[in-house]
Enzyme design. Structure first.
Site, PDB file in Angstrom:
ATOM      1  N   GLY A 254       0.786  -1.222   0.000  1.00  0.00           N
ATOM      2  CA  GLY A 254       0.000   0.000   0.000  1.00  0.00           C
ATOM      3  C   GLY A 254       0.818   1.272   0.000  1.00  0.00           C
ATOM      4  O   GLY A 254       0.348   2.314   0.442  1.00  0.00           O
TER       5      GLY A 254
ATOM      6  N   TYR B 191       0.833   6.477   5.775  1.00  0.00           N
ATOM      7  CA  TYR B 191       1.334   5.670   6.890  1.00  0.00           C
ATOM      8  C   TYR B 191       2.333   4.625   6.435  1.00  0.00           C
ATOM      9  O   TYR B 191       3.315   4.333   7.108  1.00  0.00           O
ATOM     10  CB  TYR B 191       0.174   4.958   7.574  1.00  0.00           C
ATOM     11  CG  TYR B 191      -0.730   5.860   8.360  1.00  0.00           C
ATOM     12  CD1 TYR B 191      -0.230   6.758   9.279  1.00  0.00           C
ATOM     13  CD2 TYR B 191      -2.105   5.793   8.203  1.00  0.00           C
ATOM     14  CE1 TYR B 191      -1.064   7.575  10.010  1.00  0.00           C
ATOM     15  CE2 TYR B 191      -2.957   6.600   8.929  1.00  0.00           C
ATOM     16  CZ  TYR B 191      -2.429   7.496   9.835  1.00  0.00           C
ATOM     17  OH  TYR B 191      -3.266   8.301  10.551  1.00  0.00           O
TER      18      TYR B 191
ATOM     19  N   ASP C 288      -2.396  -5.559  -6.479  1.00  0.00           N
ATOM     20  CA  ASP C 288      -3.791  -5.147  -6.358  1.00  0.00           C
ATOM     21  C   ASP C 288      -4.454  -6.150  -5.428  1.00  0.00           C
ATOM     22  O   ASP C 288      -4.785  -7.273  -5.822  1.00  0.00           O
ATOM     23  CB  ASP C 288      -4.488  -5.146  -7.728  1.00  0.00           C
ATOM     24  CG  ASP C 288      -5.853  -4.468  -7.666  1.00  0.00           C
ATOM     25  OD1 ASP C 288      -6.506  -4.563  -6.605  1.00  0.00           O
ATOM     26  OD2 ASP C 288      -6.268  -3.846  -8.663  1.00  0.00           O
TER      27      ASP C 288
ATOM     28  N   SER D 171      -1.088  -1.828   4.690  1.00  0.00           N
ATOM     29  CA  SER D 171      -1.363  -0.402   4.784  1.00  0.00           C
ATOM     30  C   SER D 171      -2.167   0.038   3.568  1.00  0.00           C
ATOM     31  O   SER D 171      -1.763   0.921   2.815  1.00  0.00           O
ATOM     32  CB  SER D 171      -0.045   0.382   4.857  1.00  0.00           C
ATOM     33  OG  SER D 171      -0.286   1.770   4.896  1.00  0.00           O
TER      34      SER D 171
ATOM     35  N   LEU E  70      -3.529  -1.498   9.610  1.00  0.00           N
ATOM     36  CA  LEU E  70      -3.902  -0.173  10.084  1.00  0.00           C
ATOM     37  C   LEU E  70      -5.411  -0.028  10.110  1.00  0.00           C
ATOM     38  O   LEU E  70      -6.091  -0.286   9.117  1.00  0.00           O
ATOM     39  CB  LEU E  70      -3.296   0.902   9.179  1.00  0.00           C
ATOM     40  CG  LEU E  70      -1.776   1.029   9.269  1.00  0.00           C
ATOM     41  CD1 LEU E  70      -1.252   1.933   8.174  1.00  0.00           C
ATOM     42  CD2 LEU E  70      -1.354   1.551  10.634  1.00  0.00           C
TER      43      LEU E  70
ATOM     44  N   TYR F 272      -8.910   2.240  12.188  1.00  0.00           N
ATOM     45  CA  TYR F 272      -9.350   3.604  12.516  1.00  0.00           C
ATOM     46  C   TYR F 272     -10.487   3.534  13.524  1.00  0.00           C
ATOM     47  O   TYR F 272     -11.216   2.545  13.602  1.00  0.00           O
ATOM     48  CB  TYR F 272      -9.801   4.304  11.231  1.00  0.00           C
ATOM     49  CG  TYR F 272     -10.306   5.698  11.468  1.00  0.00           C
ATOM     50  CD1 TYR F 272      -9.511   6.664  12.068  1.00  0.00           C
ATOM     51  CD2 TYR F 272     -11.587   6.049  11.090  1.00  0.00           C
ATOM     52  CE1 TYR F 272      -9.988   7.951  12.293  1.00  0.00           C
ATOM     53  CE2 TYR F 272     -12.068   7.337  11.300  1.00  0.00           C
ATOM     54  CZ  TYR F 272     -11.261   8.281  11.909  1.00  0.00           C
ATOM     55  OH  TYR F 272     -11.738   9.548  12.131  1.00  0.00           O
TER      56      TYR F 272
ATOM     57  N   TYR G 231     -17.764   9.219   7.405  1.00  0.00           N
ATOM     58  CA  TYR G 231     -16.899   8.095   7.038  1.00  0.00           C
ATOM     59  C   TYR G 231     -17.808   6.916   6.719  1.00  0.00           C
ATOM     60  O   TYR G 231     -18.094   6.077   7.564  1.00  0.00           O
ATOM     61  CB  TYR G 231     -15.968   7.766   8.202  1.00  0.00           C
ATOM     62  CG  TYR G 231     -14.876   6.773   7.873  1.00  0.00           C
ATOM     63  CD1 TYR G 231     -13.942   7.042   6.890  1.00  0.00           C
ATOM     64  CD2 TYR G 231     -14.770   5.575   8.570  1.00  0.00           C
ATOM     65  CE1 TYR G 231     -12.930   6.141   6.604  1.00  0.00           C
ATOM     66  CE2 TYR G 231     -13.769   4.674   8.288  1.00  0.00           C
ATOM     67  CZ  TYR G 231     -12.850   4.963   7.304  1.00  0.00           C
ATOM     68  OH  TYR G 231     -11.840   4.070   7.022  1.00  0.00           O
TER      69      TYR G 231
ATOM     70  N   LEU H 205      -5.029  11.101   8.971  1.00  0.00           N
ATOM     71  CA  LEU H 205      -3.864  11.713   8.333  1.00  0.00           C
ATOM     72  C   LEU H 205      -4.277  12.421   7.053  1.00  0.00           C
ATOM     73  O   LEU H 205      -5.046  11.898   6.261  1.00  0.00           O
ATOM     74  CB  LEU H 205      -2.838  10.626   8.004  1.00  0.00           C
ATOM     75  CG  LEU H 205      -1.693  11.046   7.088  1.00  0.00           C
ATOM     76  CD1 LEU H 205      -0.790  12.032   7.813  1.00  0.00           C
ATOM     77  CD2 LEU H 205      -0.905   9.845   6.627  1.00  0.00           C
TER      78      LEU H 205
ATOM     79  N   SER I 139      -3.419  12.670   4.071  1.00  0.00           N
ATOM     80  CA  SER I 139      -2.718  12.143   2.905  1.00  0.00           C
ATOM     81  C   SER I 139      -3.528  12.492   1.669  1.00  0.00           C
ATOM     82  O   SER I 139      -4.650  12.976   1.761  1.00  0.00           O
ATOM     83  CB  SER I 139      -2.581  10.622   3.024  1.00  0.00           C
ATOM     84  OG  SER I 139      -3.857  10.025   2.963  1.00  0.00           O
TER      85      SER I 139
ATOM     86  N   ALA J  42      -4.942  10.461  -0.269  1.00  0.00           N
ATOM     87  CA  ALA J  42      -6.128   9.611  -0.270  1.00  0.00           C
ATOM     88  C   ALA J  42      -7.204  10.188   0.640  1.00  0.00           C
ATOM     89  O   ALA J  42      -8.391  10.182   0.320  1.00  0.00           O
ATOM     90  CB  ALA J  42      -5.759   8.198   0.177  1.00  0.00           C
TER      91      ALA J  42
END
Length: 403
Positions: free
Chosen positions: A87, A94, A150, A197, A247, A249, A259, A297, A299, A301
Site C-alpha cells: 500500500g 502511513y 492489487d 497499509s 492499520l 481507525y 466516514y 492523516l 494524505s 487519499a
C-alpha cells in the site's frame, strides 16, 4: 522547514478515499484518511489552530519529537530482516512512514504498489522525496524492490477481463496477492515483517444507509479480507517470531459521521480478524498479528474523500482540528508517530504482544465528551484557573505545542 503530515486522528481517517488511492492509502481508514511528505496538510502551508468558532490562526510548524531505533539499554536492530509493506505509492501515507522507521532500524524494505500508480511511484523514487525520504543517519531510504499489487485479487483467476484489458494495467502481470507473494519468496526467500497499509471504499462519501451492496462488499474486500488473504499467502514464508501489522481507525467502534460506504464496518471486521488471525497464525506459524488504530492523516487519499472547493478546507482538515481540540494530548499527530509505534510492535520489544489494537491517536479513542462542544461552551467559559485553562481547547492546544 521540514514538511510534515499532520494526522487527524487511519489506514487513518484516512482510510480509503478514492478507488484510485485505494491501495496506497495508509489505511485512512481514515486510516485511509492514510506521512512524511505533507501532501495535504503540510503543516507549514495548511496547519491551523482549531477554529472554535473564531477565525483560524496560522500555526508554526511544530517540531517533531526525535526518537530513533536506539534507546539507552536497548537497540532495535532489524538488519537481515525483510519487511514487505503493501500500500505504498508516495511519501504521504502511513505505509511510507512505517517503511522509514523500519529502514532506520536496518530492515530491507520492499513494497507492494497499486498497478495504476506504479510508474508514477517509480518516477518519484528515482527523483527522490527529499527530506521525506531521509533516514536518521542522513542517508536516503532505499526501497530494495517494488512489486505491483492489487489486493482486490487473491489469485490470477479472480482478475476479471475488464481489469486485464484496462490500459492502466497494460504490461503489468502477477499483481494478485498469490503471484506477488510467490515473486517475493523467489527473490528474498522470506518476509519477517508484513505490513497491510491499504484500503478502499468506493462509496466512502455515502452514508451507510445509502451504501449499495456492491459498495459495501467492495470496502470489506479491499480493506479487510485483503489482510486475511495476504497473511494466508505470505504466512508460509514468514519465520517463527515474525510480525504482521495492519492499520485501522476509530470508526470501527465509534460513530464518525462522514466516514461511510461501509468503511466503518470494514475496519471493525479488520480488528475482529486481527484477534482470530493472532490465534490461527500464531499457532500455525508462530507469527504475531496486531493492528494500529491511527488518528486521521491528511494524505492524498484522505483529502480525496471529501475535497473542498477552491479556497475551502477539506473534510480531513476539520477532522484534524477536532482531534487536536479534544484529545488528551492536544497536539498534532504525525505519520512518523505511527511509524515508530509500528516499529515497536514489529520488533522484539513486543515479542509477547499479539491480537491487539494499539491506539496511536493522542488518546482521542478514550474521550466520551468533547471539550469544544457548543453544548458545554457556556459552562466551560465560566471556569478559570487550573486545571480548566488547560482543559479549554484553544489553551490546551497552545500549551501542548512543541517549542
Amino acid at each position: 522547514m521540514m514538511r510534515r503530515n499532520v494526522l487527524l486522528g487511519v489506514a487513518s481517517i484516512v482510510a480509503l478515499a478514492s478507488p484510485a488511492a485505494a491501495f496506497n492509502a495508509p489505511a485512512l481508514s481514515p486510516c485511509s484518511f492514510a506521512a512524511t511528505r505533507t501532501a495535504a496538510c503540510n503543516v507549514a502551508a495548511k496547519a491551523r489552530l482549531p477554529s472554535f468558532g473564531r477565525k483560524s490562526m496560522p500555526l508554526a510548524a511544530p517540531r517533531q519529537a526525535a526518537a530513533g531505533p536506539s534507546m539507552k539499554g536497548y537497540s532495535i536492530d532489524l538488519t537481515g530482516k525483510v519487511a514487505f509493506i503493501a500500500g505504498v505509492a508516495d511519501a504521504s501515507g502511513y505505509g511510507w512512514a512505517i517503511a522509514k522507521q523500519l529502514a532506520n532500524a536496518g530492515a530491507t524494505i520492499v513494497v507492494g504498489t497499486w498497478p495504476p500508480v506504479l510508474t508514477l511511484f517509480e518516477r518519484g523514487i528515482k527523483k527522490g522525496f527529499g527530506e521525506d525520504g531521509q533516514l536518521l543517519d542522513g542517508t536516503a531510504m532505499v526501497i530494495d524492490k517494488i512489486y505491483p499489487l492489487d489486493a482486490m485479487f487473491s489469485n490470477p483467476s479472480e482478475v476479471p477481463d475488464d481489469i486485464k484489458a484496462n490500459k492502466r494495467y497494460a504490461g503489468i502481470t502477477g499483481y494478485d496477492i498469490e503471484s506477488c507473494a510467490a515473486k517475493v519468496k523467489a527473490d528474498y526467500g522470506k518476509v519477517d515483517i508484513l505490513i497491510h497499509s491499504l484500503a478502499n471504499g468506493p462509496e466512502v462519501t455515502r452514508p451507510l444507509l445509502d451504501t449499495s451492496r456492491a459498495g459495501y462488499l467492495a470496502a470489506s474486500s479491499a480493506s479487510a479480507y485483503s489482510a486475511v488473504s495476504m497473511l494466508g499467502h505470505f504466512g508460509p514464508m514468514m519465520p517463527k517470531g515474525s510480525s504482521f501489522l495492519s492499520l485501522s481507525y476509530l470508526a470501527s467502534e465509534m460513530v464518525v459521521p462522514g466516514y461511510g460506504g461501509g468503511m466503518s464496518s470494514a475496519k471493525a471486521q479488520l480488528e475482529s480478524d486481527t484477534k482470530v488471525l493472532s490465534w490461527e497464525a500464531g499457532r500455525k506459524y508462530g507469527i504475531r498479528v496486531n493492528t494500529i488504530s491511527a488518528g486521521p492523516l491528511a494524505s492524498r487519499a484522505a483529502i480525496a474523500i471529501k475535497k473542498g472547493a477552491a479556497g475551502e478546507r477539506n473534510y480531513i482538515d476539520y477532522c484534524i482540528d477536532y482531534n487536536i481540540a479534544n484529545s488528551p494530548l492536544a497536539k498534532p499527530l504525525f505519520a512518523d508517530d505511527v511509524g515508530r509505534a509500528a516499529l515497536g510492535l514489529c520488533s522484539e520489544l513486543s515479542g509477547a504482544v499479539t491480537g491487539t489494537c494499539a491506539y496511536v491517536d493522542n488518546g482521542m479513542h478514550c474521550m466520551g465528551l468533547t471539550v469544544d462542544s457548543n453544548s458545554f461552551k457556556e459552562y466551560i467559559d465560566q471556569q478559570s484557573g487550573d486545571p480548566w485553562d488547560n482543559w479549554k481547547a484553544e489553551y490546551g492546544f497552545q500549551n501542548n505545542m512543541p517549542q
